[in-house]
Design an enzyme around this catalytic site. Structure first.
Site, mmCIF file in Angstrom:
data_model
loop_
_atom_site.group_PDB
_atom_site.id
_atom_site.type_symbol
_atom_site.label_atom_id
_atom_site.label_comp_id
_atom_site.label_asym_id
_atom_site.label_seq_id
_atom_site.Cartn_x
_atom_site.Cartn_y
_atom_site.Cartn_z
ATOM 1 N N ARG A 71 0.828 -1.212 0.000
ATOM 2 C CA ARG A 71 0.000 0.000 0.000
ATOM 3 C C ARG A 71 0.865 1.266 0.000
ATOM 4 O O ARG A 71 0.528 2.272 -0.641
ATOM 5 C CB ARG A 71 -0.924 -0.016 1.226
ATOM 6 N N HIS A 75 0.511 4.246 -2.614
ATOM 7 C CA HIS A 75 0.244 5.625 -2.206
ATOM 8 C C HIS A 75 1.390 6.554 -2.584
ATOM 9 O O HIS A 75 1.198 7.775 -2.652
ATOM 10 C CB HIS A 75 -0.056 5.693 -0.703
ATOM 11 N N SER A 85 7.884 10.518 -2.453
ATOM 12 C CA SER A 85 7.344 11.720 -1.801
ATOM 13 C C SER A 85 6.566 11.348 -0.545
ATOM 14 O O SER A 85 6.546 12.097 0.434
ATOM 15 C CB SER A 85 6.455 12.505 -2.772
ATOM 16 N N ASN A 103 -3.809 8.797 4.138
ATOM 17 C CA ASN A 103 -2.592 8.290 4.778
ATOM 18 C C ASN A 103 -2.589 8.386 6.297
ATOM 19 O O ASN A 103 -2.034 7.513 6.975
ATOM 20 C CB ASN A 103 -1.363 9.063 4.246
ATOM 21 N N HIS A 202 -6.209 -6.339 -2.232
ATOM 22 C CA HIS A 202 -7.026 -6.451 -1.021
ATOM 23 C C HIS A 202 -7.306 -7.909 -0.654
ATOM 24 O O HIS A 202 -8.183 -8.189 0.151
ATOM 25 C CB HIS A 202 -8.318 -5.634 -1.172
#
Ligand SMILES: *[C@@H]1O[C@H](CO)[C@@H](O)[C@H](O)[C@H]1NC(C)=O
Length: 330
Positions: A71, A75, A85, A103, A202
Site C-alpha cells: 500500500r 500511495h 514523496s 494516509n 485487497h
C-alpha cells in the site's frame, strides 16, 4: 520496373524508414525512464538482497506488514509518481503527505524502509533511491505472502517535494464507486484491467471500521450474514474506541496472497464499498468472475499491472536526488 514506379517505391521505403525511426525514438523516450533490475549490480551489488532481507524479517514478525508495504508503494506512485514523496516527514515549513486523509493514521511500514535504507547507506552511500526501495519492497512483500513475483525496473530518483493536496485528490477511497475507481486509475495511465487486477491486492491487509461502517449498516449489495458479523466489532455510532477496529479485507484467507478476494465479491462479501463496486452489474463483472476462477490469470495480470504502476512518473537522470534519509530531503 518503370522509373516512376521505382521512385514511388523508393519514397515509400524512405517514409517507412522515417516512421520507424520516429517510432523507435518515441519508444526510447518512453522506455528510457527506468532501467532494468540490474541497475545497481555494479554500484551496490547487495542492494536487492538487503531490501529482501529487511522485508522478509518484517513480514515474518507481522504478516500484515506485507500488505502495508504494498500500500505504501501504491500511495507513493499515485501522488506525483513513484518518487518516495510519501516518505517525507512534515518538518518546519515543509508539509508532506503523511497527514493527508488517505494516509493519516493508516499508512505503515516506514520503519521497514528506514531499516533497509540505513543498511544501504552503510554499504553504498547515496546510491539506492528510496523510491526504488519502495518498489522492490512491494514486490518482495507480495512474494513473501505467497503471491506472484516479477522483475522490477529500477533507476527511480527521490523527490524533493511532496503534495498533501494531490494525496487527497488522486488516491481512490473506500467509498469510491466504479466510475471513481476507473477515473483514478485512468488518470495515472492505468487501464480497467490494471485497476481490477491491482484491486486484488485487497486479498491481504486490514481496514478500519471507520472505512466500512457505512457499508455494513447501509449498503444493500452486501451479504446479510457477513454484515451482521462485522457489526459486532464496528458499532453504528462513530467513536474513538471503535473507529480503528480492524477487519481483514479478505475474510476468507486474510494473509494469503491468493484470488479469494474476487470470490468474496461474487458472494457480496467485499469489505469496502469500493471493493464491492467492482462486481455490481458494471463493466468489470466479467473480469472479477475470470479472476475468481483463474488464479493464474489474475497473478500474471497483477504482476504486469504492478510494473506499470511502478513506472508512473518516475524521476530519472539528474532529476530529483538520492536521499540519504528517506524522511527528509538532503
Ligand atoms: C445510514 O444512513 C442513514 C440515512 O442516510 C444515516 O443517517 C446513517 O448515519 C447511516 N449510517 C451509517 C453507519 O453510516
Amino acid at each position: 520496373m518503370a522509373p516512376a514506379a521505382s521512385r514511388t517505391h523508393h519514397h515509400r521505403s524512405l517514409a517507412l524508414v522515417v516512421l520507424a525511426l520516429v517510432a523507435a525514438a518515441t519508444a526510447t523516450v518512453a522506455g528510457a525512464q527506468l532501467s532494468s533490475e540490474d541497475y545497481y549490480d555494479a554500484s551496490c551489488p547487495a542492494a536487492l538482497l538487503t531490501i529482501r532481507s529487511a522485508v522478509a524479517a518484517a513480514v515474518l514478525l507481522d504478516r500484515r506488514m506485507g500488505a502495508s508495504l504494498l500500500r505504501l508503494h501504491f500511495h507513493d506512485c499515485f501522488v506525483q509518481g513513484c518518487d518516495a514523496s510519501v516518505l517525507l516527514d512534515d518538518a518546519g515549513g515543509f508539509t508532506g503527505e503523511k497527514g493527508a486523509g488517505p494516509n493519516a493514521g493508516s499508512l505503515r511500514g516506514f520503519d521497514v524502509i528506514d531499516n533497509a535504507k540505513m543498511l544501504l547507506e552503510l554499504l553504498c552511500p547515496q546510491t539506492v533511491s528510496c523510491a526504488d526501495i519502495l518498489a522492490v519492497a512491494a514486490r518482495d512483500a507480495v512474494e513473501q505472502l505467497g503471491g506472484p513475483s516479477w522483475t522490477v525496473p529500477l533507476g527511480r530518483r527521490d523527490a524533493t517535494t511532496a503534495s498533501a493536496s494531490l494525496a487527497n485528490s488522486d488516491l481512490p477511497g473506500p467509498t469510491s464507486n466504479l466510475n471513481g475507481l476507473l477515473n483514478a486509475f485512468s488518470n495515472k495511465g492505468l487501464s480497467t484491467t490494471d485497476m481490477v487486477a491491482l484491486s486484488g491486492a485487497h486479498t491481504v491487509g486490514r481496514a478500519q471500521c471507520r472505512n466500512f461502517r457505512a457499508r455494513i449498516y447501509n449498503d444493500t449489495d452486501i451479504d446479510a450474514t457477513f454484515a451482521a458479523s462485522l457489526r459486532a466489532s464496528c458499532p453504528a455510532q462513530a467513536g474513538s474506541s471503535s473507529d480503528g477496529a480492524l477487519e481483514p479485507l479478505d475474510g476468507t484467507s486474510p494473509d494469503a496472497f491468493d484470488n479469494d478476494y474476487f470470490g468474496n465479491l461474487l458472494s457480496q462479501r467485499g469489505l469496502l464499498h469500493s471493493d464491492q463496486a467492482l462486481f455490481g452489474g458494471g463493466a468489470t463483472d466479467g473480469l472479477v468472475r475470470a479472476y475468481a476462477s483463474d488464479a493464474g490469470r489474475w497473478g500474471s495480470d497483477f504482476a504486469a499491472a504492478m510494473v506499470r504502476m511502478a513506472s508512473i512518473g518516475p524521476l530519472t537522470g539528474t532529476d530529483g536526488e538520492i536521499r540519504v534519509n528517506c524522511r527528509r530531503v538532503n
